[in-house]
Design a protein around this motif. Structure first.
Motif, PDB file in Angstrom:
ATOM      1  N   MET A 198       0.714  -1.539  -0.102  1.00 28.30           N
ATOM      2  CA  MET A 198       0.004  -0.308   0.051  1.00 28.30           C
ATOM      3  C   MET A 198       0.794   1.272   0.358  1.00 28.30           C
ATOM      4  O   MET A 198       0.446   2.017  -0.789  1.00 28.30           O
ATOM      5  CB  MET A 198      -0.794   0.115   1.544  1.00 28.30           C
ATOM      6  N   ARG A 199       2.332   1.341   0.814  1.00 29.77           N
ATOM      7  CA  ARG A 199       3.124   2.923   0.630  1.00 29.77           C
ATOM      8  C   ARG A 199       3.323   2.474  -1.101  1.00 29.77           C
ATOM      9  O   ARG A 199       3.717   3.838  -1.546  1.00 29.77           O
ATOM     10  CB  ARG A 199       3.700   2.269   1.708  1.00 29.77           C
ATOM     11  N   GLY A 200       3.481   1.214  -1.683  1.00 29.49           N
ATOM     12  CA  GLY A 200       4.389   1.819  -2.499  1.00 29.49           C
ATOM     13  C   GLY A 200       2.943   1.722  -3.243  1.00 29.49           C
ATOM     14  O   GLY A 200       3.471   2.720  -4.760  1.00 29.49           O
ATOM     15  N   GLU A 201       2.075   1.186  -4.042  1.00 31.16           N
ATOM     16  CA  GLU A 201       0.461   1.990  -4.696  1.00 31.16           C
ATOM     17  C   GLU A 201       0.198   3.144  -4.517  1.00 31.16           C
ATOM     18  O   GLU A 201       0.225   3.852  -5.798  1.00 31.16           O
ATOM     19  CB  GLU A 201      -0.024   1.076  -4.890  1.00 31.16           C
ATOM     20  N   PHE A 202       0.350   3.760  -3.048  1.00 26.71           N
ATOM     21  CA  PHE A 202      -0.315   5.436  -2.824  1.00 26.71           C
ATOM     22  C   PHE A 202       0.723   5.836  -2.284  1.00 26.71           C
ATOM     23  O   PHE A 202       0.527   7.437  -2.507  1.00 26.71           O
ATOM     24  CB  PHE A 202      -1.508   4.490  -1.453  1.00 26.71           C
ATOM     25  N   VAL A 203       1.411   5.814  -1.241  1.00 23.95           N
ATOM     26  CA  VAL A 203       2.136   6.813  -0.386  1.00 23.95           C
ATOM     27  C   VAL A 203       4.321   6.676  -0.884  1.00 23.95           C
ATOM     28  O   VAL A 203       4.638   6.602   0.414  1.00 23.95           O
ATOM     29  CB  VAL A 203       1.418   6.692   0.820  1.00 23.95           C
TER      30      VAL A 203
END
Length: 462
Positions: A128-133
């Motif tokens: 989720m960090r790599g995809e969004f933030v």
């Protein structure tokens, strides 16, 4: 010689199949994957919740008690349907020892499944960090299983950059944010303006003169300052620290989110002028409701048309493009892109990505510590809902009064309005500013809250 082949096969094949099934279940258990052994709470640990029904309240109209055994079985069935209807969590709900008691057994799944669930959850946080933030340097500190909290944190981190660089980058937008803060935290506005003396409108009350330093500190936070959000948060926390309006960083973040949504709708009205007459209707749209705002724009602010588009959405999905075929009317894609560019990705998109990852990786559904609290909340919502009227014109006639000039509460408010310099007037004004209830009627002489005798059912006095 007599052949025993078939007898041997009949004996050996079930043993081989049992060994294969047992081996499969053992391997799945030690790898922490679903499909392995499901041990009880006595072997793998967990939580046991015991609840007790107050049988004294289970009386019928004739004052007779009901059947506690029957009631507890009905409650167990209702809780099972609410908490674990498909038996995914291996939760046991059953009557316990003692009259009116029920036992909820929540196994954790064992250390192996817990480790696998923790590893899968950490991988989810990384993805989720790599995809969004990607550019976020902090940590996504969210406990396992808190999906909504994770989506909310990602959305807040991702959108904050949009709010800084686009929504509140102009002097007008930043000014509207400050004005909203003064309305939301009335103490700041009252301190900046000061309080006039009711007897002499040209003077201020003692100790209530305008706070020029506070105004200068607020004006010093400019729209082009890269750290303006952090400085503004510190300003709010410091200014309100020693007052009844004291706030927290979490409250301020939620307030930022609401203001960002309001500013987005202001920009939407500026972009499509035909929405200007419908500002009041737009303000009813909750934050993050991107689809609702999109259909509102497409229907030109017509609530009935918006409801029709909402009904069509399950049928047409993302294929809905345009409602009115004019040059000034946008397509659904244009509206979504405009909102997302200003406000950020809606939380629904982030939640879909999280759920998709969980389905692909079969994220464990064992009961975690957070889930135990969630189940407690579910249990608390099972049962009857009671409405109790606390005041009425019959029992509380002495306080409320039947007419405008009657009732101790009305008299108290009127006396404060007539004598604006009295202690009662100041208390009433203070309660009004803080949004508190009106103070109770007083006893003459002592000034203490006045007691009243109420006659309850069967003539019982309280």
């Amino acid at each position: 010689m007599k052949s025993f082949v078939w007898k041997i096969l009949v004996c050996v094949i079930p043993c081989v199949l049992a060994a294969v099934v047992t081996t499969f279940a053992t391997v799945r258990y030690y790898e922490g994957d679903p499909g392995g052994f499901k041990f009880g709470v006595d072997l793998v640990g967990g939580t046991i919740l015991v609840y007790e029904i107050d049988v004294r309240k289970s009386q019928d109209s004739e004052g007779k008690f009901g059947d506690p055994g029957r009631d507890i079985n009905i409650l167990a069935e209702s809780l099972k349907k609410r908490i674990d209807p498909n038996d995914l969590y291996n939760i046991t709900i059953r009557p316990a020892g003692g009259e009116g008691r029920i036992e909820i057994i929540l196994p954790t799944g064992g250390t192996h499944r817990t480790k696998k669930a923790e590893a899968t959850w950490n991988n989810l946080l990384k993805q989720m960090r790599g995809e969004f933030v990607k550019d976020y340097t902090g940590e996504l500190a969210v406990g396992r299983g808190k999906l909504l909290e994770l989506a909310d944190q990602i959305q807040l981190i991702q959108s904050t950059s949009n709010w800084k660089s686009k929504l509140f980058a102009s002097e007008e937008g930043w000014g509207r944010l400050k004005d909203s803060a003064r309305k939301y935290w009335a103490k700041i506005d009252n301190d900046i303006k000061g309080e006039k003396d009711p007897k002499d409108n040209t003077k201020y009350r003692e100790g209530r003169a305008p706070n020029k330093k506070l105004k200068d500190d607020l004006d010093a936070i400019k729209h082009n300052d890269p750290d303006r959000f952090d400085k503004f948060s510190d300003f709010l926390i410091t200014t309100l620290a020693n007052s009844d309006s004291a706030t927290t960083p979490k409250t301020i973040k939620n307030w930022y989110k609401k203001q960002a949504w309001d500013e987005t709708m202001t920009r939407v009205r500026a972009r499509w002028k035909f929405l200007s007459p419908f500002q009041e209707d737009m303000e009813r749209i909750n934050p993050d409701s991107v689809e609702q705002l999109t259909t509102f724009v497409l229907s030109r602010g017509t609530v009935v048309g918006q409801a029709g588009l909402a009904l069509l959405e399950p049928l047409v999905g993302d294929n809905l493009e345009k409602v009115f075929d004019t040059n000034e009317d946008p397509t659904a894609k244009q509206v979504r892109e405009f909102i997302t560019e200003l406000y950020g990705r809606p939380i629904q998109d982030i939640t879909k990505a999280i759920n998709k990852y969980m389905e692909e990786n079969q994220l464990s559904k064992d009961v975690s510590v957070e889930h135990v609290q969630q189940i407690k909340d579910m249990v608390s919502k099972v049962g009857a809902l009671e409405f109790r009227i606390l005041a009425n014109n019959f029992d509380d006639i002495a306080v409320i009064g039947a007419k405008e000039d009657e009732g101790d509460a009305r008299k108290l408010i009127k006396s404060g309005a007539k004598n604006t310099d009295s202690a009662v007037a100041r208390e009433l004004e203070d309660a009004q500013q803080k949004g508190l209830p009106t103070p109770a009627p007083r006893e003459l002489g002592s000034g203490k809250p006045k007691p009243y005798v109420l006659t309850l059912a069967n003539g019982v006095q309280s």
